[in-house]
Write an enzyme that holds these catalytic residues in place. Structure first.
Site, PDB file in Angstrom:
ATOM      1  N   CYS A 113       0.308   0.110  10.316  1.00 23.61           N
ATOM      2  CA  CYS A 113      -0.147  -0.910   9.360  1.00 23.61           C
ATOM      3  C   CYS A 113       0.975  -1.738   8.735  1.00 23.61           C
ATOM      4  O   CYS A 113       1.884  -1.213   8.085  1.00 23.61           O
ATOM      5  CB  CYS A 113      -0.966  -0.255   8.250  1.00 23.61           C
ATOM      6  SG  CYS A 113      -1.719  -1.500   7.170  1.00 23.61           S
ATOM      7  N   CYS A 166     -19.549   2.316   8.381  1.00 23.45           N
ATOM      8  CA  CYS A 166     -18.831   1.624   9.446  1.00 23.45           C
ATOM      9  C   CYS A 166     -17.545   2.429   9.660  1.00 23.45           C
ATOM     10  O   CYS A 166     -16.708   2.516   8.759  1.00 23.45           O
ATOM     11  CB  CYS A 166     -18.497   0.197   8.998  1.00 23.45           C
ATOM     12  SG  CYS A 166     -17.394  -0.673  10.128  1.00 23.45           S
ATOM     13  N   CYS A 200       0.496   4.687   6.952  1.00 25.00           N
ATOM     14  CA  CYS A 200      -0.141   4.541   8.269  1.00 25.00           C
ATOM     15  C   CYS A 200       0.821   3.807   9.221  1.00 25.00           C
ATOM     16  O   CYS A 200       1.209   2.656   8.956  1.00 25.00           O
ATOM     17  CB  CYS A 200      -1.449   3.776   8.135  1.00 25.00           C
ATOM     18  SG  CYS A 200      -2.495   4.407   6.792  1.00 25.00           S
ATOM     19  N   ARG A 206     -18.141  -2.524  17.676  1.00 27.08           N
ATOM     20  CA  ARG A 206     -17.416  -3.785  17.451  1.00 27.08           C
ATOM     21  C   ARG A 206     -16.100  -3.840  18.219  1.00 27.08           C
ATOM     22  O   ARG A 206     -15.236  -2.969  18.079  1.00 27.08           O
ATOM     23  CB  ARG A 206     -17.162  -3.998  15.951  1.00 27.08           C
ATOM     24  CG  ARG A 206     -16.495  -5.365  15.664  1.00 27.08           C
ATOM     25  CD  ARG A 206     -16.445  -5.711  14.171  1.00 27.08           C
ATOM     26  NE  ARG A 206     -17.754  -5.582  13.591  1.00 27.08           N
ATOM     27  CZ  ARG A 206     -18.074  -4.658  12.689  1.00 27.08           C
ATOM     28  NH1 ARG A 206     -17.177  -3.838  12.225  1.00 27.08           N
ATOM     29  NH2 ARG A 206     -19.301  -4.585  12.221  1.00 27.08           N
ATOM     30  N   CYS A 265     -19.659  -6.051   3.259  1.00 26.45           N
ATOM     31  CA  CYS A 265     -18.959  -4.839   3.683  1.00 26.45           C
ATOM     32  C   CYS A 265     -17.636  -4.775   2.920  1.00 26.45           C
ATOM     33  O   CYS A 265     -17.042  -5.809   2.632  1.00 26.45           O
ATOM     34  CB  CYS A 265     -18.697  -4.902   5.189  1.00 26.45           C
ATOM     35  SG  CYS A 265     -17.718  -3.517   5.809  1.00 26.45           S
ATOM     36  N   CYS A 297     -16.685  -9.076   5.301  1.00 28.42           N
ATOM     37  CA  CYS A 297     -16.019  -7.791   5.046  1.00 28.42           C
ATOM     38  C   CYS A 297     -14.748  -7.993   4.228  1.00 28.42           C
ATOM     39  O   CYS A 297     -13.849  -8.727   4.648  1.00 28.42           O
ATOM     40  CB  CYS A 297     -15.623  -7.135   6.363  1.00 28.42           C
ATOM     41  SG  CYS A 297     -16.965  -6.983   7.518  1.00 28.42           S
ATOM     42  N   CYS A 349       0.828  -1.207   0.000  1.00 29.37           N
ATOM     43  CA  CYS A 349       0.000   0.000   0.000  1.00 29.37           C
ATOM     44  C   CYS A 349       0.870   1.269   0.000  1.00 29.37           C
ATOM     45  O   CYS A 349       1.835   1.370   0.757  1.00 29.37           O
ATOM     46  CB  CYS A 349      -0.916  -0.009   1.219  1.00 29.37           C
ATOM     47  SG  CYS A 349      -2.043   1.389   1.253  1.00 29.37           S
TER      48      CYS A 349
END
Ligand code: SAM
Ligand code: DTB
Ligand code: SF4
Length: 347
Positions: free
Chosen positions: A94, A222, A91, A294, A162, A131, A87
């Site tokens: 991550c 979400c 972040c 969640r 999702c 998801c 990616c």
């Protein structure tokens, strides 16, 4: 003693009624802006909540939870990484960022058949929502075409679908909605003030813009965040403040405890006290009474007592399945055993 009990109970009930009253009365639109000066929840009111004596906080959270949900019911969502690693975003938490050296191997998007098999397994194990996550900054047109196909596969299995694919334009959100997408996950992750310490390749407003595109397309939102990144209690209140003041607040609110992965900048951060995690859940429940809160990443390192406290504090959804995206999660049997011990029904 009895008098003390009754008066504190009454006080908590009054506070609870006041909270509900505020939620009903204040309909002022925040309209996805960073400032929350006219918002329904002031930052100070959320800080007051998170600082309450633990038992008072849980008592309020329980009352609100029981007003809107069956307190012995938890929703099960299963995750699948449909496009892993490589990616371009940075972040700091991550393992899929190309900026850091981790054990994650970048891969292409999965075949439809692989996704179908994973969704079938999730359904067989009792998950109601599937998801699909992709390590993208934002999908391209051709990525959307592929994801449309995957959403249709999930919907054919009669599951909720999702996706979490990064930033989304209004047009892409519309295409996903037309394919049958029920929820789009896009986390605010932290406060606007701390955002640049965690991610430098995008800004907070871009997150809010995507949430608005998702909302306008008629897809359920979400959105949640991560704690355990070295933040203060006040900052955790600040994250909830942002989420609770979205108009409307998200239908689904994942609270993740940082999964520390070697090679990421946040590896080695001091672990969050589990009771602070429980407080965050409770405050999310109180400020977003009808949302599915969640208990998300981080459960593998959480003992059963802490998870039980989270359910008591108002968590009523989990990620279910032995993997999150790239890291581990309690396996199916371990979760089934925990939920059975707590007499929790699943939906
Ligand atoms: N790339 C898309 C994005 O960032 O919006 C979607 C996938 S991304 C992995 C989804 C979410 O996973 C992030 O927003 C973050 O909240 C969560 N996440 C990622 N790494 C994590 C970690 N190590 N611990 C806890 N949560 C994490
Ligand atoms: C969310 O809030 N947490 C999930 C899901 N939404 C996509 C992701 C957690 C990822 C944990 C690290 C990993 O497994 O890569
Ligand atoms: Fe990319 Fe999402 Fe990971 Fe950030 S959280 S590096 S955007 S996959």
């Amino acid at each position: 003693m009895t008098h003390y009990y009754i008066s504190t109970t009454l006080k908590a009930m009054q506070t609870n009624q006041r909270t509900e009253h505020l939620v009903r009365l204040r309909t002022l639109k925040v309209n996805s802006t960073l400032q929350a000066s006219n918002s329904k929840w002031s930052l100070n009111s959320i800080i007051d909540l998170i600082n309450l004596p633990f038992n008072d906080l849980l008592f309020q959270a329980q009352q609100i939870h029981r007003t809107h949900f069956n307190a012995n019911e938890v929703q099960l969502s299963t995750l699948l990484s449909i496009k892993t690693g490589g990616c371009p975003e940075d972040c700091a938490y991550c393992p899929q960022s190309a900026h850091y050296e981790t054990d994650v191997q970048a891969s292409k998007i999965l075949d439809t058949e692989e996704v179908k098999a994973a969704a079938q397994e999730a359904k067989k194990n009792g998950a109601s929502r599937f998801c699909m996550g992709a390590a993208w900054r934002e999908p391209k047109d051709r990525d959307i075409e592929k994801v449309v196909e995957l959403i249709k596969v999930v919907k054919e299995l009669d599951m909720e679908a999702c996706c979490t694919l990064g930033m989304l334009s209004a047009q892409h959100a519309e295409q996903l909605k037309n394919a049958g997408l029920d929820y789009y996950n896009h986390n605010l992750d932290t406060t606007p003030e701390s955002y640049a310490d965690i991610i430098t390749t995008r800004v907070y407003q871009e997150r809010l813009d995507t949430l608005e595109n998702v909302r306008n397309a008629g897809v359920h939102v979400c959105s949640g965040g991560i704690v355990g990144m070295g933040e203060s209690r006040q900052e955790r209140a600040g994250l909830i403040h942002q989420l609770a003041n979205l108009e409307p607040y998200p239908e689904s609110v994942p609270i993740n405890n940082l999964v520390q992965v070697e090679g990421t900048p946040l590896y080695g951060t001091k672990e969050l006290d589990p009771l602070e995690f429980v407080r965050t859940i409770a405050v999310a429940r109180i400020t977003m009474p009808k949302a599915r809160v969640r208990l998300s990443a981080g459960r593998q390192n959480m003992n059963e007592a802490t998870q039980a406290l989270c359910f008591m504090a108002g968590a009523n959804s989990i990620f279910y399945g032995d993997k999150l995206l790239t890291t581990g999660n309690p396996d199916w049997d371990r979760d089934r055993s925990l939920l059975e011990k707590l007499n929790i029904r699943t939906v």
